[in-house]
Design a protein around this motif. Structure first.
Motif, mmCIF file in Angstrom:
data_model
loop_
_atom_site.group_PDB
_atom_site.id
_atom_site.type_symbol
_atom_site.label_atom_id
_atom_site.label_comp_id
_atom_site.label_asym_id
_atom_site.label_seq_id
_atom_site.Cartn_x
_atom_site.Cartn_y
_atom_site.Cartn_z
ATOM 1 N N ARG A 21 -18.811 -30.296 32.791
ATOM 2 C CA ARG A 21 -19.146 -29.996 34.184
ATOM 3 C C ARG A 21 -20.555 -30.378 34.609
ATOM 4 N N GLU A 25 -22.232 -31.376 38.487
ATOM 5 C CA GLU A 25 -22.909 -30.256 39.158
ATOM 6 C C GLU A 25 -24.404 -30.537 39.325
ATOM 7 N N ARG A 69 -10.978 -20.424 32.791
ATOM 8 C CA ARG A 69 -12.128 -21.090 33.420
ATOM 9 C C ARG A 69 -11.931 -22.602 33.458
ATOM 10 N N ARG A 72 -9.673 -23.280 36.298
ATOM 11 C CA ARG A 72 -10.409 -23.076 37.550
ATOM 12 C C ARG A 72 -11.257 -24.295 37.908
ATOM 13 N N HIS A 73 -11.770 -24.962 36.855
ATOM 14 C CA HIS A 73 -12.634 -26.119 37.081
ATOM 15 C C HIS A 73 -11.869 -27.438 36.995
#
Lengths: 198, 198
Positions: A21, A25, A69, A72-73
Motif C-alpha cells: 500500500r 498512499e 484488511r 478492504r484495501h
C-alpha cells in the motif's frame, strides 16, 4: 519534499499490507519513502515482546484481521501462510543489499507476494531466487553479498538504530521524529509527514 | 436493527478513545450497541498476554499514540495517567451492575473522563463515588451490590464468555459473530454490523 522512513522487516505479517500500500498512499500525499530493512525478530526478542507464540486466540485473530484488511484495501491474500518464517534474517540481509542498490522495495514486494499468494516463505528457495530474478537481479551475485559478514553487521547496526528510535515492532514509520507503529497507522504517519497534524 | 457487542473493560487505555467515540459513530450508522463489561486483566493473564509490563518502548509509544489519536478525534486527554490501575476489578463490577440497570455506559464514560482528564484511577475514591453520583446513582446502594459475591460470579462468567468468543484484549467488538480488536477497528466493526463488508 516531505519524507518518511518506513521501517520494514520481512517476516512481519501485517507488513504485507503496508508493503503493498505504501507506494500509492505516499505518492498521493507527495511523501518520499525511505525503506529501512531491519531485524524485527532480534529487536522483539531483546525486548521480551512475544506477539503470538503461545497465544492461539491472538494468532487466529491476526490472520482473520489481515484477511479482512487486505480485502478492504483490494489486496488478495491467501492466509494463513507459514509463520514464523525460518529465514527472516536472510530475507532482510538481501533487502539490505537491495535498498543500498535501489531495487530493495521491488524485491520486498515480490517476496511478500510469493509468501502471501503462494505460501512460499521469504529468504529461501524458491521464493528468494525467484524474487531476485523478478526484479532483474542475479542470485549468484546477490546472495553471497547478503551472506557476507559486513552485511550482517550493517543489518545489526540498523536494528540497533531502530531500537534507539523507540521501535518495538514492524511495520513502523518515523516522520519528523514522530514514531508510528502498525499498518493501521500508515495513513496517520503519512499525514504527519505531509504536515497535517491532528 | 443492526447490532454490535462492545466488550469493554475499565482499565484498558485505548478503551478511553472507544468509550468516548462509540456513541456517535454507532448512531451515525444506525447500529445499536450492547456494552459488555468484562475483566480484561484476568483474561490476558490467563493467556500470558502482557502488553506493556517490562516493555518500556512499547509503553512510551502507547501513551504518545493515545494522545495523538485523541487529538485526531477531538478528544482531550492528559496522558500518561496512572496505569495499571489497582482497582480494575471493582470498577468493572460496578459497570456490571450499571449495565444491568441501564446507567452503565454513562458511568463508564464518567469514570474514564476522571481518569484521563484528572488522573483519578477508576474503582476507588474519589473517582468511584463521584462518577456514580454524576450519573444519579447512590454509592451506598451500588457499591455493596458490586461487592456482593454474585456480582463477581457474573463478571467472571462474562469474562469466560469473552474468552470463548476468542477475545484476548480490549476494547473488542463482536458483530454478526465477527471479532474486531482495538479502538482502531471501531469503524470496521460498525461497518460490518451495518452490513458493509469489504
Amino acid at each position: 519534499m516531505h519524507k518518511i522512513d518506513f521501517w520494514v522487516s520481512i517476516g512481519s505479517t501485517y507488513s504485507f499490507l503496508t508493503v503493498m500500500r505504501i507506494g500509492r498512499e505516499a505518492a498521493a500525499r507527495g511523501v518520499s519513502v525511505t525503506w529501512r530493512p531491519f531485524n524485527v525478530r532480534k529487536l522483539m526478542m531483546a525486548q521480551q515482546n512475544v506477539p503470538f507464540a503461545g497465544k492461539p486466540a491472538k494468532l487466529a485473530y491476526m490472520w482473520r484481521d489481515v484477511a479482512r484488511r487486505a480485502a478492504r484495501h483490494g489486496l488478495s491474500a491467501q492466509v494463513p501462510v507459514e509463520y514464523p518464517i525460518p529465514e527472516l534474517e536472510k530475507a532482510n540481509l538481501v533487502a539490505t543489499i537491495g535498498c543500498d542498490e535501489g531495487w530493495g522495495p521491488d524485491y520486498i514486494a515480490e517476496t511478500y507476494r510469493r509468501w502471501f499468494h503462494d505460501n512460499q516463505p521469504p529468504g529461501q528457495a524458491p521464493n528468494l531466487t525467484d524474487s531476485l530474478i523478478a526484479v532483474g537481479q542475479d542470485p549468484d551475485r546477490v546472495v553471497p553479498l547478503a551472506e557476507a559478514p559486513a552485511t550482517r553487521r550493517v543489518l545489526n547496526m540498523v536494528t540497533a538504530e531502530a531500537e534507539a528510535l523507540g521501535l518495538f515492532g514492524a511495520p513502523s514509520f518515523v516522520a519528523d521524529g514522530e514514531l508510528f507503529w502498525g499498518d493501521d497507522r500508515l495513513e496517520d504517519a503519512l499525514d504527519w509527514a505531509a504536515g497535517a497534524r491532528a
